[in-house]
Scaffold this motif. Structure first.
Motif, short mmCIF file in Angstrom:
data_model
loop_
_atom_site.label_atom_id
_atom_site.label_comp_id
_atom_site.label_asym_id
_atom_site.label_seq_id
_atom_site.Cartn_x
_atom_site.Cartn_y
_atom_site.Cartn_z
N ASP A 30 0.83 -1.20 0.00
CA ASP A 30 0.00 0.00 0.00
C ASP A 30 0.87 1.25 0.00
O ASP A 30 0.41 2.33 -0.37
N ALA A 31 2.11 1.12 0.45
CA ALA A 31 3.05 2.23 0.45
C ALA A 31 3.86 2.22 -0.83
O ALA A 31 3.95 1.21 -1.53
N ARG A 69 -3.57 -4.49 1.40
CA ARG A 69 -2.75 -5.39 2.22
C ARG A 69 -3.55 -6.11 3.29
O ARG A 69 -3.36 -7.30 3.52
N GLN A 70 -4.45 -5.41 3.96
CA GLN A 70 -5.17 -6.00 5.09
C GLN A 70 -6.44 -6.74 4.68
O GLN A 70 -7.15 -7.26 5.54
N CYS A 71 -6.71 -6.83 3.41
CA CYS A 71 -7.93 -7.50 2.94
C CYS A 71 -7.81 -9.01 3.12
O CYS A 71 -6.93 -9.65 2.55
N PRO A 72 -8.71 -9.64 3.89
CA PRO A 72 -8.69 -11.10 3.98
C PRO A 72 -9.17 -11.72 2.68
O PRO A 72 -10.07 -11.17 2.01
N ARG A 73 -8.59 -12.84 2.32
CA ARG A 73 -8.93 -13.45 1.03
C ARG A 73 -8.62 -14.94 1.03
O ARG A 73 -7.76 -15.40 1.78
N VAL A 74 -9.31 -15.66 0.17
CA VAL A 74 -9.00 -17.07 -0.10
C VAL A 74 -8.78 -17.17 -1.60
O VAL A 74 -9.60 -16.70 -2.40
N CYS A 75 -7.65 -17.76 -2.00
CA CYS A 75 -7.26 -17.82 -3.41
C CYS A 75 -6.95 -19.27 -3.78
O CYS A 75 -6.40 -20.01 -2.97
N TRP A 76 -7.30 -19.65 -5.00
CA TRP A 76 -6.93 -20.99 -5.44
C TRP A 76 -6.80 -21.04 -6.96
O TRP A 76 -7.35 -20.20 -7.67
N ARG A 77 -6.05 -22.05 -7.42
CA ARG A 77 -5.92 -22.31 -8.85
C ARG A 77 -7.08 -23.19 -9.27
O ARG A 77 -7.24 -24.31 -8.77
N ALA A 78 -7.91 -22.68 -10.18
CA ALA A 78 -9.16 -23.36 -10.51
C ALA A 78 -8.94 -24.64 -11.32
O ALA A 78 -9.74 -25.57 -11.23
N SER A 79 -7.87 -24.71 -12.09
CA SER A 79 -7.71 -25.82 -13.03
C SER A 79 -7.58 -27.17 -12.35
O SER A 79 -7.96 -28.20 -12.93
N TRP A 100 -15.49 -5.72 1.82
CA TRP A 100 -14.25 -5.15 1.28
C TRP A 100 -14.37 -4.67 -0.16
O TRP A 100 -13.43 -4.08 -0.70
N VAL A 101 -15.50 -4.88 -0.79
CA VAL A 101 -15.60 -4.64 -2.23
C VAL A 101 -15.32 -3.19 -2.60
O VAL A 101 -14.57 -2.91 -3.55
N ARG A 102 -15.88 -2.25 -1.87
CA ARG A 102 -15.68 -0.83 -2.21
C ARG A 102 -14.20 -0.46 -2.17
O ARG A 102 -13.72 0.31 -2.99
N ARG A 103 -13.48 -1.02 -1.21
CA ARG A 103 -12.08 -0.67 -1.07
C ARG A 103 -11.21 -1.21 -2.20
O ARG A 103 -10.12 -0.70 -2.45
N SER A 178 -4.24 -20.39 -1.20
CA SER A 178 -3.69 -19.51 -0.18
C SER A 178 -4.85 -18.89 0.58
O SER A 178 -5.86 -18.52 -0.01
N ALA A 179 -4.70 -18.78 1.89
CA ALA A 179 -5.66 -18.08 2.73
C ALA A 179 -4.87 -16.99 3.45
O ALA A 179 -3.99 -17.28 4.25
N VAL A 180 -5.18 -15.75 3.13
CA VAL A 180 -4.35 -14.61 3.54
C VAL A 180 -5.14 -13.66 4.44
O VAL A 180 -6.30 -13.36 4.16
N ARG A 181 -4.52 -13.20 5.52
CA ARG A 181 -5.09 -12.21 6.44
C ARG A 181 -6.43 -12.65 7.02
O ARG A 181 -7.34 -11.83 7.23
N LEU A 182 -6.57 -13.94 7.32
CA LEU A 182 -7.83 -14.42 7.87
C LEU A 182 -8.13 -13.85 9.25
O LEU A 182 -9.28 -13.87 9.69
N ARG A 183 -7.11 -13.33 9.92
CA ARG A 183 -7.38 -12.69 11.21
C ARG A 183 -8.27 -11.46 11.04
O ARG A 183 -8.87 -10.98 12.02
N ASN A 184 -8.36 -10.92 9.82
CA ASN A 184 -9.22 -9.77 9.55
C ASN A 184 -10.58 -10.18 9.01
O ASN A 184 -11.41 -9.31 8.72
N ALA A 185 -10.81 -11.47 8.84
CA ALA A 185 -12.08 -11.94 8.30
C ALA A 185 -13.17 -11.87 9.37
O ALA A 185 -12.90 -11.85 10.58
N GLY A 186 -14.42 -11.87 8.90
CA GLY A 186 -15.54 -11.93 9.83
C GLY A 186 -15.55 -13.26 10.57
O GLY A 186 -14.89 -14.23 10.15
#
Length: 202
Positions: A30-31, A69-79, A100-103, A178-186
């Motif tokens: 973000d910086a 940076r602080q957005c929680p997310r779950v990512c995967w390779r679909a194939s 998080w969508v607006r951000r 990958s599961a990233v920043r889950l500490r920020n998830a609901g």
């Protein structure tokens, strides 16, 4: 060198020249823009807590980090994922919570292409590389709309009310995730329990 765009800029002369020295590596922040990166203590919550490293991600996994940076997310390779919940016609899927969508369209991030000479591979599945030495930045791209940037990488952006059902599924049915920043998830939602603490038998 800094460019302002939404599509991938990974073909500047400096970045292409670095191919002979190793993989294309990036640090999203973000910086920025930054000219040089120095090792900093690794974040808490992992076995690497406190290790002074410069962290980078390879080009294949870069879309997982084209977000605030602080957005929680779950990512995967679909194939190579199985099950209807993980299916997609896109190459990769990045899921975020609806709050998080607006951000995603209002936060600027900087993609720093790094000199790979001193890096070593830490986690092949996540695409993590680390260096314990200062690292020169080869070029920088400013991304002002994360949604468009993800689309440029053939990524499906999936908006969900909660990430936790996906966390449970990808650990069983995705070869690469990958599961990233889950500490920020609901919080996890308990079936049959209302947000106020009451229960429902409906």
């Amino acid at each position: 060198m800094t460019t302002a765009a939404t599509g991938p800029p990974w073909h500047s002369a400096a970045v292409v020249a670095a191919d002979a020295r190793g993989p294309r590596l990036f640090h999203v922040s973000d910086a920025g823009p930054l000219a040089r990166m120095v090792p900093r203590p690794s974040p808490p919550g992992t076995e690497h807590t406190g290790r002074p490293w410069v962290w980078a991600v390879d080009e294949e996994h870069l879309p997982h980090y084209l977000l605030p940076r602080q957005c929680p997310r779950v990512c995967w390779r679909a194939s190579d994922a199985t099950g209807p919940l993980l299916a997609s016609t896109a190459r990769r899927v990045v899921a975020v919570e609806d709050g998080w969508v607006r951000r995603l369209s209002s936060t600027t991030v900087h993609v720093h292409a790094l000199d790979p000479a001193t890096f070593h591979l830490l986690d092949a599945q996540a695409g993590y590389w680390v260096s314990d030495e200062p690292v020169d930045v080869l070029s920088v791209q400013r991304v002002d709309d994360c949604v468009l940037a993800l689309a440029a990488h053939d990524v499906e952006l999936r908006v969900v009310p909660s990430l936790w059902p996906l966390v449970d599924v990808v650990t069983e049915h995705a070869a690469e995730f990958s599961a990233v920043r889950l500490r920020n998830a609901g919080p996890r939602r308990v079936p049959g329990r209302r947000p106020g603490g009451g229960s429902s038998d409906a």
